[in-house]
Design a protein around this motif. Structure first.
Motif, PDB file in Angstrom:
ATOM      1  N   LEU A  23      64.898  89.583  75.301  1.00  0.00           N
ATOM      2  CA  LEU A  23      63.839  88.675  74.857  1.00  0.00           C
ATOM      3  C   LEU A  23      64.305  87.800  73.698  1.00  0.00           C
ATOM      4  O   LEU A  23      64.014  86.601  73.651  1.00  0.00           O
ATOM      5  CB  LEU A  23      62.597  89.461  74.446  1.00  0.00           C
ATOM      6  CG  LEU A  23      61.790  90.088  75.577  1.00  0.00           C
ATOM      7  CD1 LEU A  23      60.765  91.074  75.009  1.00  0.00           C
ATOM      8  CD2 LEU A  23      61.108  89.015  76.398  1.00  0.00           C
ATOM      9  N   ALA A  24      65.013  88.398  72.772  1.00  0.00           N
ATOM     10  CA  ALA A  24      65.516  87.649  71.615  1.00  0.00           C
ATOM     11  C   ALA A  24      66.473  86.541  72.074  1.00  0.00           C
ATOM     12  O   ALA A  24      66.400  85.406  71.584  1.00  0.00           O
ATOM     13  CB  ALA A  24      66.210  88.592  70.645  1.00  0.00           C
ATOM     14  N   ARG A  25      67.348  86.859  73.016  1.00  0.00           N
ATOM     15  CA  ARG A  25      68.279  85.864  73.555  1.00  0.00           C
ATOM     16  C   ARG A  25      67.520  84.741  74.265  1.00  0.00           C
ATOM     17  O   ARG A  25      67.788  83.565  74.042  1.00  0.00           O
ATOM     18  CB  ARG A  25      69.242  86.528  74.549  1.00  0.00           C
ATOM     19  CG  ARG A  25      70.643  86.661  74.082  1.00  0.00           C
ATOM     20  CD  ARG A  25      71.613  87.123  75.150  1.00  0.00           C
ATOM     21  NE  ARG A  25      71.097  88.063  76.136  1.00  0.00           N
ATOM     22  CZ  ARG A  25      71.029  89.383  75.980  1.00  0.00           C
ATOM     23  NH1 ARG A  25      71.444  89.930  74.852  1.00  0.00           N
ATOM     24  NH2 ARG A  25      70.564  90.156  76.938  1.00  0.00           N
ATOM     25  N   GLU A  26      66.550  85.129  75.104  1.00  0.00           N
ATOM     26  CA  GLU A  26      65.776  84.143  75.858  1.00  0.00           C
ATOM     27  C   GLU A  26      65.018  83.187  74.938  1.00  0.00           C
ATOM     28  O   GLU A  26      64.873  82.007  75.234  1.00  0.00           O
ATOM     29  CB  GLU A  26      64.772  84.839  76.776  1.00  0.00           C
ATOM     30  CG  GLU A  26      65.384  85.544  77.953  1.00  0.00           C
ATOM     31  CD  GLU A  26      64.373  86.381  78.724  1.00  0.00           C
ATOM     32  OE1 GLU A  26      63.167  86.401  78.361  1.00  0.00           O
ATOM     33  OE2 GLU A  26      64.797  87.036  79.694  1.00  0.00           O
ATOM     34  N   GLN A  27      64.515  83.717  73.841  1.00  0.00           N
ATOM     35  CA  GLN A  27      63.704  82.909  72.912  1.00  0.00           C
ATOM     36  C   GLN A  27      64.521  82.321  71.771  1.00  0.00           C
ATOM     37  O   GLN A  27      63.989  81.629  70.908  1.00  0.00           O
ATOM     38  CB  GLN A  27      62.570  83.768  72.353  1.00  0.00           C
ATOM     39  CG  GLN A  27      61.603  84.230  73.423  1.00  0.00           C
ATOM     40  CD  GLN A  27      60.495  85.101  72.855  1.00  0.00           C
ATOM     41  OE1 GLN A  27      60.136  84.996  71.684  1.00  0.00           O
ATOM     42  NE2 GLN A  27      59.946  85.970  73.693  1.00  0.00           N
ATOM     43  N   ASN A  28      65.819  82.656  71.771  1.00  0.00           N
ATOM     44  CA  ASN A  28      66.717  82.181  70.710  1.00  0.00           C
ATOM     45  C   ASN A  28      66.162  82.523  69.319  1.00  0.00           C
ATOM     46  O   ASN A  28      66.082  81.676  68.433  1.00  0.00           O
ATOM     47  CB  ASN A  28      66.962  80.675  70.848  1.00  0.00           C
ATOM     48  CG  ASN A  28      68.158  80.218  70.045  1.00  0.00           C
ATOM     49  OD1 ASN A  28      69.120  80.970  69.866  1.00  0.00           O
ATOM     50  ND2 ASN A  28      68.101  79.004  69.535  1.00  0.00           N
ATOM     51  N   ARG A  29      65.736  83.775  69.196  1.00  0.00           N
ATOM     52  CA  ARG A  29      65.170  84.275  67.942  1.00  0.00           C
ATOM     53  C   ARG A  29      65.817  85.611  67.619  1.00  0.00           C
ATOM     54  O   ARG A  29      66.233  86.339  68.517  1.00  0.00           O
ATOM     55  CB  ARG A  29      63.657  84.473  68.085  1.00  0.00           C
ATOM     56  CG  ARG A  29      62.910  83.184  68.336  1.00  0.00           C
ATOM     57  CD  ARG A  29      61.495  83.395  68.794  1.00  0.00           C
ATOM     58  NE  ARG A  29      60.698  84.134  67.821  1.00  0.00           N
ATOM     59  CZ  ARG A  29      59.497  84.627  68.087  1.00  0.00           C
ATOM     60  NH1 ARG A  29      58.947  84.485  69.280  1.00  0.00           N
ATOM     61  NH2 ARG A  29      58.827  85.277  67.175  1.00  0.00           N
ATOM     62  N   PRO A  30      65.857  85.981  66.354  1.00  0.00           N
ATOM     63  CA  PRO A  30      66.387  87.298  65.994  1.00  0.00           C
ATOM     64  C   PRO A  30      65.479  88.419  66.503  1.00  0.00           C
ATOM     65  O   PRO A  30      64.247  88.279  66.502  1.00  0.00           O
ATOM     66  CB  PRO A  30      66.401  87.285  64.467  1.00  0.00           C
ATOM     67  CG  PRO A  30      66.203  85.869  64.059  1.00  0.00           C
ATOM     68  CD  PRO A  30      65.506  85.171  65.179  1.00  0.00           C
ATOM     69  N   ALA A  31      66.089  89.509  66.917  1.00  0.00           N
ATOM     70  CA  ALA A  31      65.319  90.661  67.396  1.00  0.00           C
ATOM     71  C   ALA A  31      64.364  91.158  66.309  1.00  0.00           C
ATOM     72  O   ALA A  31      63.226  91.540  66.602  1.00  0.00           O
ATOM     73  CB  ALA A  31      66.266  91.771  67.841  1.00  0.00           C
ATOM     74  N   ALA A  32      64.801  91.140  65.054  1.00  0.00           N
ATOM     75  CA  ALA A  32      63.958  91.605  63.953  1.00  0.00           C
ATOM     76  C   ALA A  32      62.676  90.784  63.851  1.00  0.00           C
ATOM     77  O   ALA A  32      61.605  91.308  63.542  1.00  0.00           O
ATOM     78  CB  ALA A  32      64.724  91.550  62.629  1.00  0.00           C
TER      79      ALA A  32
END
Length: 76
Positions: free
Chosen positions: A21-30
């Motif tokens: 999900l983090a990769r897909e949204q280009n956001r940090p997992a945290a």
């Protein structure tokens, strides 16, 4: 707003999905974890009463019984 470091234990599957999900949204997992915690707290935490609740409290218990009398002539 200060960020506090903590440890969260996830299963392999949960961790993989979080990273995906983090990769897909280009956001940090945290960031996704913080967002999920905030969302959970909003839906499951105690509800706060509006600060305005009780702001007009008169201390009298007969206001609703006397409403017509008290409002008589209002707006004329």
């Amino acid at each position: 707003m200060a960020l506090i470091k903590t440890t969260v234990y996830l299963t392999d599957r949960e961790y993989s999905r979080l990273k995906e999900l983090a990769r897909e949204q280009n956001r940090p997992a945290a960031e996704l974890v913080r967002e999920a915690v905030a969302e959970y707290a909003r839906h499951h935490g105690p509800r706060r009463a509006p600060r305005s609740l009780g702001a007009g409290h008169s201390g009298r218990g007969d206001i609703s019984e006397r409403a017509e009398e008290l409002l008589d002539g209002l707006g004329r």
